[in-house]
Design an enzyme around this catalytic site. Structure first.
Site, PDB file in Angstrom:
ATOM      1  N   ALA A  28       0.832  -1.206   0.000  1.00  0.00           N
ATOM      2  CA  ALA A  28       0.000   0.000   0.000  1.00  0.00           C
ATOM      3  C   ALA A  28       0.864   1.253   0.000  1.00  0.00           C
ATOM      4  O   ALA A  28       2.009   1.243   0.452  1.00  0.00           O
ATOM      5  CB  ALA A  28      -0.900   0.001   1.225  1.00  0.00           C
ATOM      6  N   HIS A  29       0.311   2.342  -0.515  1.00  0.00           N
ATOM      7  CA  HIS A  29       0.993   3.629  -0.475  1.00  0.00           C
ATOM      8  C   HIS A  29       0.577   4.332   0.813  1.00  0.00           C
ATOM      9  O   HIS A  29      -0.593   4.301   1.169  1.00  0.00           O
ATOM     10  CB  HIS A  29       0.578   4.469  -1.688  1.00  0.00           C
ATOM     11  CG  HIS A  29       1.435   5.666  -1.909  1.00  0.00           C
ATOM     12  ND1 HIS A  29       1.329   6.802  -1.149  1.00  0.00           N
ATOM     13  CD2 HIS A  29       2.436   5.906  -2.779  1.00  0.00           C
ATOM     14  CE1 HIS A  29       2.228   7.697  -1.559  1.00  0.00           C
ATOM     15  NE2 HIS A  29       2.911   7.173  -2.543  1.00  0.00           N
ATOM     16  N   PRO A  30       1.525   4.964   1.511  1.00  0.00           N
ATOM     17  CA  PRO A  30       1.119   5.600   2.778  1.00  0.00           C
ATOM     18  C   PRO A  30       0.172   6.785   2.598  1.00  0.00           C
ATOM     19  O   PRO A  30      -0.524   7.153   3.538  1.00  0.00           O
ATOM     20  CB  PRO A  30       2.449   6.044   3.402  1.00  0.00           C
ATOM     21  CG  PRO A  30       3.440   6.037   2.294  1.00  0.00           C
ATOM     22  CD  PRO A  30       2.964   5.028   1.292  1.00  0.00           C
ATOM     23  N   GLY A  31       0.119   7.368   1.404  1.00  0.00           N
ATOM     24  CA  GLY A  31      -0.699   8.568   1.243  1.00  0.00           C
ATOM     25  C   GLY A  31      -1.747   8.483   0.147  1.00  0.00           C
ATOM     26  O   GLY A  31      -2.214   9.512  -0.330  1.00  0.00           O
ATOM     27  N   PHE A  34      -4.505   1.921  -3.555  1.00  0.00           N
ATOM     28  CA  PHE A  34      -3.188   1.941  -4.193  1.00  0.00           C
ATOM     29  C   PHE A  34      -2.450   0.804  -3.507  1.00  0.00           C
ATOM     30  O   PHE A  34      -1.776   1.010  -2.499  1.00  0.00           O
ATOM     31  CB  PHE A  34      -2.534   3.298  -3.914  1.00  0.00           C
ATOM     32  CG  PHE A  34      -1.276   3.589  -4.715  1.00  0.00           C
ATOM     33  CD1 PHE A  34      -1.287   4.558  -5.716  1.00  0.00           C
ATOM     34  CD2 PHE A  34      -0.086   2.927  -4.457  1.00  0.00           C
ATOM     35  CE1 PHE A  34      -0.137   4.865  -6.433  1.00  0.00           C
ATOM     36  CE2 PHE A  34       1.064   3.223  -5.180  1.00  0.00           C
ATOM     37  CZ  PHE A  34       1.036   4.198  -6.164  1.00  0.00           C
TER      38      PHE A  34
END
Lengths: 389, 389
Positions: free
Chosen positions: A238-241, A245
């Site tokens: 996952a993307h932190p932001g 995603f």
């Protein structure tokens, strides 16, 4: 580019054709740097220890009686065996120093000084030479003489603290990025010094730290820490932001889907037949989707379980949502785009195929073949002739 | 370096001082490329869409009313807002084109052509210009117009198939390496083309594919596949060809230890008081240690459980065995070597600290401060003056 260098060495093809690199490096970070320069057209003279040569000549796996590992990063280089402690060989090395454009080494800091080849001594022999060193921690600071390997700098830099799944043991980036990144940044530093030389006429000292190269690839982890006081952790795929995603499980495997913007998220909900999610306040904007990512992911995977990866990719592609199968190396090697661009080329005299340096200058495809790596001392006579001896 | 460029723009410090980069890039891969060039001394003119600017000006996290994400990769650049579809602004852009050394863009392939700025048109305006494009898949091939994000190229390249733990869901490299690597290779390609220009006097077209940049960082995964027919998988923190070379749990956390050679393994067995392992045929050489890594790891962790990480590091350091704590970002920022080298510098007008581009040329430390990122259109007048308008 140095006067008289065109007498005896065949010139490479590419933007760096004509530049001569004197290469003392071993194993990976340094050889990867000079491999890049070779691929871009420079002539690389690899100086190896007599009898044993570069340590990585012994590294597994082997193809026949040769290391496939060594072949990768040493393609197209010319080898000469020199004992830098023997007066006769030192004269050869010093003649090469006087003619080369660049000297690269990745010994532990202090070794070149002990050999009598510190920066002052080298500059005195060739004021136009660019002298680049790659080391674990750089040429200064309290750790300068400490040994380092890829895994050490991946761990020390914080790169490992960001990679893998929360609650699991730490994972490294699955390749030796600590070495490879240092090699690329070293090539970058060398080129910048050569560009400076084109104006000033003077060489330069380039100092590359493997640790600092990992730190430069942390994206915004350092700035997030300085802003919040909290160290970010791993997030799997996952993307932190941004959300969604991530990697998601479908019926027969995994795919990644990147639909983090409001616009893409709206389209995505249509593709998985869950437009009702658009009414849910937990998923109303990017920040709330990030905060409620676990719940969102579960709902998405419930839907994806109904069809195989290929079918979802076809639907996502039709909706212009960036997505991809989590490819194995085999999947990637057989990908139509990879084949069309020719970015993986066969190695001369081998069944190996290797990735080309990913820089196309005035070209649409990569070379049809990559040149073989040298046998130890294979180019002794040719290099002596170039040295004028 | 182009005649007349020194009239109105202040020159940077560093090996690329004097080079002018015309920068159409947005978000990460392109801005990271031009950030590197800026850090090395080039002057970067960032052309942004009027009113909105670079999309990443909206990216979280924010510091006050400004994106800390944007600040990272856009430090020290000069901003001008231009609408490339409006005739008046096109005249400004074309005046800049005529004066710049480099043009960089990371639109989807086809966008520059639609704007009337394909390679032929650009070359006709400035035959010395280096024109670099960064895209997901490159300027040719069947996927050329497909959208791509970092996660897509990490998945498609096989990088994710090598990262994380066996049997777990896929993990990405914990930072946007898909973008960052493309940025570094783009900077490398641009410099190589500038070096070529220093001989030929001619510009060049540079084509960078994010996917191919990931492929170039797979180390020997492709050659192993072509040799054996088998795709390698993830190995957690272990090295596929060396053992012990992994992350190990001690009493209070994780450390990495790299003692894969026979010599280091022997020393290591002494440090953990298990010299009896040297008699065990399962651990007799590198290949057998790799084959029996699971058993070896369990025995090592049994011993390491008896003391905290700091104590083991002190013993390993005394024995010259490369090892390190699996640092959090906070641990790393406070590390004595990181502090001594100054590789993390404060950003002007901000509480942020950022990693410097890891290339020291004729220096032992990095800049004391990094220059702030621009407000949208902040340097309009200055850039118009440079354009001669």
């Amino acid at each position: 580019m140095t006067p008289d260098t065109d007498a005896s060495l065949p010139q490479g093809n590419g933007p760096l054709a004509g530049f001569v690199i004197l290469d003392l490096t071993r194993v990976l970070s340094g050889p990867y740097c000079t491999m890049i320069l070779q691929d871009l057209g420079a002539t690389v003279l690899k100086v190896e220890q007599p009898e044993v040569g570069d340590d990585s000549r012994q590294f597994l796996p082997f193809e026949g009686d040769r290391s496939a590992y060594f072949a990768l990063a040493n393609r197209g280089k010319k080898s000469i065996a020199l004992d830098l402690k023997a007066p006769k060989d030192r004269r050869v090395f010093e003649a090469l120093l006087a003619k080369a454009d660049v000297l690269v080494e990745n010994f532990r800091p202090g070794v070149m000084e002990k050999l009598g080849y510190d920066w002052e001594a080298i500059r005195a022999r060739n004021g136009r030479l660019v002298f680049a060193s790659i080391s674990g921690f750089g040429q200064s600071g309290p750790y300068r003489k400490k040994p380092a390997y890829d895994l050490v700098v991946q761990a020390m830099s914080g790169m490992m603290s960001l990679t893998g799944h929360p609650g699991q043991p730490p994972a490294r980036v699955g390749t030796s990025l600590g070495d490879l990144a240092a090699g690329v940044f070293a090539a970058l530093g060398i080129q910048s010094a050569l560009l400076q030389r084109s104006t000033t006429g003077k060489g330069a000292r380039v100092d590359i730290s493997m640790l600092e190269c990992q730190m430069a690839l942390l994206e915004n982890a350092i700035s997030r820490f300085t802003l919040t006081g909290t160290s970010p952790g791993p997030t799997g795929a996952a993307h932190p932001g941004s959300a969604p995603f991530d990697a998601f499980r479908a019926q027969d495997g995994y795919l990644v889907i990147t639909a983090g913007t409001d616009k893409l998220f709206k389209t995505f909900c249509g593709v998985i037949d869950r437009s009702d999610l658009l009414e849910d306040p937990r998923f109303a904007d990017r920040a709330s989707r990030v905060a409620n990512n676990a719940a969102l992911k579960e709902m998405i995977e419930d839907k994806l379980a109904a069809a195989p990866v290929a079918e979802w990719l076809s639907r996502l592609d039709a909706a212009s949502i960036p997505a991809a199968r989590v490819n194995s190396i085999k999947d990637m090697v057989n990908d139509p785009q990879v084949k069309a661009r020719g970015a993986i080329a066969p190695l001369d005299g081998s069944q190996l195929k290797l990735a080309c340096t990913p820089v196309l200058v005035d070209a649409e495809t990569y070379p049809d073949r990559l040149p073989a790596a040298p046998e130890l001392d294979e180019h002794h006579a040719e290099i002596l002739a170039f040295a004028g001896l």
